[in-house]
Design a protein around this motif. Structure first.
Motif, PDB file in Angstrom:
ATOM      1  N   ILE A   2       0.841  -1.201   0.000  1.00  0.00           N
ATOM      2  CA  ILE A   2       0.000   0.000   0.000  1.00  0.00           C
ATOM      3  C   ILE A   2       0.875   1.250   0.000  1.00  0.00           C
ATOM      4  O   ILE A   2       0.632   2.179  -0.760  1.00  0.00           O
ATOM      5  CB  ILE A   2      -0.960  -0.005   1.209  1.00  0.00           C
ATOM      6  CG1 ILE A   2      -1.976  -1.121   1.056  1.00  0.00           C
ATOM      7  CG2 ILE A   2      -1.659   1.336   1.354  1.00  0.00           C
ATOM      8  CD1 ILE A   2      -2.837  -1.358   2.273  1.00  0.00           C
ATOM      9  N   LYS A   3       1.877   1.256   0.866  1.00  0.00           N
ATOM     10  CA  LYS A   3       2.783   2.399   0.962  1.00  0.00           C
ATOM     11  C   LYS A   3       3.481   2.646  -0.369  1.00  0.00           C
ATOM     12  O   LYS A   3       3.601   3.793  -0.825  1.00  0.00           O
ATOM     13  CB  LYS A   3       3.814   2.153   2.073  1.00  0.00           C
ATOM     14  CG  LYS A   3       4.813   3.245   2.256  1.00  0.00           C
ATOM     15  CD  LYS A   3       4.221   4.443   2.921  1.00  0.00           C
ATOM     16  CE  LYS A   3       5.301   5.429   3.300  1.00  0.00           C
ATOM     17  NZ  LYS A   3       4.780   6.674   3.747  1.00  0.00           N
ATOM     18  N   LYS A   4       3.900   1.571  -1.007  1.00  0.00           N
ATOM     19  CA  LYS A   4       4.633   1.685  -2.269  1.00  0.00           C
ATOM     20  C   LYS A   4       3.732   2.165  -3.403  1.00  0.00           C
ATOM     21  O   LYS A   4       4.091   3.053  -4.159  1.00  0.00           O
ATOM     22  CB  LYS A   4       5.254   0.334  -2.623  1.00  0.00           C
ATOM     23  CG  LYS A   4       6.108   0.355  -3.856  1.00  0.00           C
ATOM     24  CD  LYS A   4       6.726  -0.994  -4.113  1.00  0.00           C
ATOM     25  CE  LYS A   4       7.545  -0.971  -5.376  1.00  0.00           C
ATOM     26  NZ  LYS A   4       8.118  -2.278  -5.682  1.00  0.00           N
ATOM     27  N   GLU A   5       2.543   1.591  -3.516  1.00  0.00           N
ATOM     28  CA  GLU A   5       1.650   1.902  -4.633  1.00  0.00           C
ATOM     29  C   GLU A   5       0.873   3.206  -4.449  1.00  0.00           C
ATOM     30  O   GLU A   5       0.692   3.959  -5.392  1.00  0.00           O
ATOM     31  CB  GLU A   5       0.665   0.746  -4.858  1.00  0.00           C
ATOM     32  CG  GLU A   5       1.315  -0.526  -5.342  1.00  0.00           C
ATOM     33  CD  GLU A   5       1.931  -0.404  -6.719  1.00  0.00           C
ATOM     34  OE1 GLU A   5       1.347   0.246  -7.593  1.00  0.00           O
ATOM     35  OE2 GLU A   5       3.035  -0.959  -6.903  1.00  0.00           O
ATOM     36  N   LEU A   6       0.373   3.440  -3.245  1.00  0.00           N
ATOM     37  CA  LEU A   6      -0.487   4.603  -2.999  1.00  0.00           C
ATOM     38  C   LEU A   6       0.221   5.740  -2.279  1.00  0.00           C
ATOM     39  O   LEU A   6      -0.359   6.805  -2.096  1.00  0.00           O
ATOM     40  CB  LEU A   6      -1.716   4.173  -2.191  1.00  0.00           C
ATOM     41  CG  LEU A   6      -2.594   3.095  -2.819  1.00  0.00           C
ATOM     42  CD1 LEU A   6      -3.715   2.707  -1.886  1.00  0.00           C
ATOM     43  CD2 LEU A   6      -3.145   3.562  -4.160  1.00  0.00           C
ATOM     44  N   ASN A   7       1.440   5.479  -1.830  1.00  0.00           N
ATOM     45  CA  ASN A   7       2.230   6.460  -1.088  1.00  0.00           C
ATOM     46  C   ASN A   7       1.499   6.951   0.168  1.00  0.00           C
ATOM     47  O   ASN A   7       1.489   8.130   0.487  1.00  0.00           O
ATOM     48  CB  ASN A   7       2.625   7.638  -1.986  1.00  0.00           C
ATOM     49  CG  ASN A   7       3.781   8.406  -1.412  1.00  0.00           C
ATOM     50  OD1 ASN A   7       4.616   7.843  -0.709  1.00  0.00           O
ATOM     51  ND2 ASN A   7       3.836   9.687  -1.707  1.00  0.00           N
ATOM     52  N   VAL A   8       0.856   6.007   0.841  1.00  0.00           N
ATOM     53  CA  VAL A   8       0.137   6.299   2.074  1.00  0.00           C
ATOM     54  C   VAL A   8       0.228   5.064   2.966  1.00  0.00           C
ATOM     55  O   VAL A   8       0.259   3.945   2.478  1.00  0.00           O
ATOM     56  CB  VAL A   8      -1.330   6.696   1.778  1.00  0.00           C
ATOM     57  CG1 VAL A   8      -2.113   5.559   1.186  1.00  0.00           C
ATOM     58  CG2 VAL A   8      -2.020   7.266   2.977  1.00  0.00           C
ATOM     59  N   SER A   9       0.277   5.288   4.268  1.00  0.00           N
ATOM     60  CA  SER A   9       0.367   4.140   5.173  1.00  0.00           C
ATOM     61  C   SER A   9      -0.980   3.417   5.259  1.00  0.00           C
ATOM     62  O   SER A   9      -2.034   3.980   4.925  1.00  0.00           O
ATOM     63  CB  SER A   9       0.786   4.588   6.573  1.00  0.00           C
ATOM     64  OG  SER A   9      -0.275   5.237   7.227  1.00  0.00           O
ATOM     65  N   PHE A  10      -0.940   2.205   5.730  1.00  0.00           N
ATOM     66  CA  PHE A  10      -2.163   1.417   5.893  1.00  0.00           C
ATOM     67  C   PHE A  10      -3.156   2.144   6.790  1.00  0.00           C
ATOM     68  O   PHE A  10      -4.345   2.246   6.481  1.00  0.00           O
ATOM     69  CB  PHE A  10      -1.824   0.041   6.476  1.00  0.00           C
ATOM     70  CG  PHE A  10      -3.027  -0.763   6.848  1.00  0.00           C
ATOM     71  CD1 PHE A  10      -3.792  -1.386   5.878  1.00  0.00           C
ATOM     72  CD2 PHE A  10      -3.415  -0.874   8.177  1.00  0.00           C
ATOM     73  CE1 PHE A  10      -4.913  -2.127   6.217  1.00  0.00           C
ATOM     74  CE2 PHE A  10      -4.528  -1.610   8.524  1.00  0.00           C
ATOM     75  CZ  PHE A  10      -5.283  -2.242   7.547  1.00  0.00           C
ATOM     76  N   TYR A  11      -2.670   2.686   7.903  1.00  0.00           N
ATOM     77  CA  TYR A  11      -3.556   3.365   8.856  1.00  0.00           C
ATOM     78  C   TYR A  11      -4.151   4.638   8.269  1.00  0.00           C
ATOM     79  O   TYR A  11      -5.327   4.945   8.502  1.00  0.00           O
ATOM     80  CB  TYR A  11      -2.808   3.648  10.158  1.00  0.00           C
ATOM     81  CG  TYR A  11      -2.421   2.389  10.861  1.00  0.00           C
ATOM     82  CD1 TYR A  11      -3.375   1.585  11.477  1.00  0.00           C
ATOM     83  CD2 TYR A  11      -1.102   1.957  10.879  1.00  0.00           C
ATOM     84  CE1 TYR A  11      -3.029   0.398  12.098  1.00  0.00           C
ATOM     85  CE2 TYR A  11      -0.740   0.774  11.502  1.00  0.00           C
ATOM     86  CZ  TYR A  11      -1.711   0.006  12.109  1.00  0.00           C
ATOM     87  OH  TYR A  11      -1.374  -1.167  12.726  1.00  0.00           O
ATOM     88  N   ASP A  12      -3.368   5.364   7.481  1.00  0.00           N
ATOM     89  CA  ASP A  12      -3.895   6.562   6.825  1.00  0.00           C
ATOM     90  C   ASP A  12      -4.972   6.194   5.800  1.00  0.00           C
ATOM     91  O   ASP A  12      -5.976   6.897   5.660  1.00  0.00           O
ATOM     92  CB  ASP A  12      -2.774   7.354   6.151  1.00  0.00           C
ATOM     93  CG  ASP A  12      -1.864   8.039   7.153  1.00  0.00           C
ATOM     94  OD1 ASP A  12      -2.290   8.252   8.314  1.00  0.00           O
ATOM     95  OD2 ASP A  12      -0.716   8.360   6.778  1.00  0.00           O
ATOM     96  N   LEU A  13      -4.768   5.100   5.098  1.00  0.00           N
ATOM     97  CA  LEU A  13      -5.755   4.637   4.125  1.00  0.00           C
ATOM     98  C   LEU A  13      -7.062   4.259   4.823  1.00  0.00           C
ATOM     99  O   LEU A  13      -8.145   4.665   4.392  1.00  0.00           O
ATOM    100  CB  LEU A  13      -5.212   3.451   3.331  1.00  0.00           C
ATOM    101  CG  LEU A  13      -6.139   2.869   2.271  1.00  0.00           C
ATOM    102  CD1 LEU A  13      -6.413   3.890   1.179  1.00  0.00           C
ATOM    103  CD2 LEU A  13      -5.538   1.610   1.684  1.00  0.00           C
TER     104      LEU A  13
END
Length: 71
Positions: A2-13
């Motif tokens: 998730i971090k790599k593809e969306l540039n956001v942490s799991f918790y932020d997502l």
């Protein structure tokens, strides 16, 4: 991933999805049957403090200020 593809942490997502859920419920709550805290908790937030902190960080305004923009 998730971090790599969306540039956001799991918790932020997850919190983004929770905020979207809250905003949808807030818009449907025009009869003011439920408090904003009840809607936030129903959307997956665990406490008022975390909800307010996350909301303000994402939306750049408080939940009350946002609610005023809907009317």
């Amino acid at each position: 991933m998730i971090k790599k593809e969306l540039n956001v942490s799991f918790y932020d997502l997850i919190n983004q999805y929770r905020l979207e859920e809250f905003i949808g419920k807030l818009k449907l709550n025009q009869d003011k049957k439920y408090t904003m805290l009840a809607l936030a908790l129903d959307s997956g937030f665990k406490s008022k403090t975390s909800f307010n902190r996350i909301f303000k960080a994402q939306m750049k305004m408080s939940p009350s200020e946002y609610k005023k923009t809907l009317t």
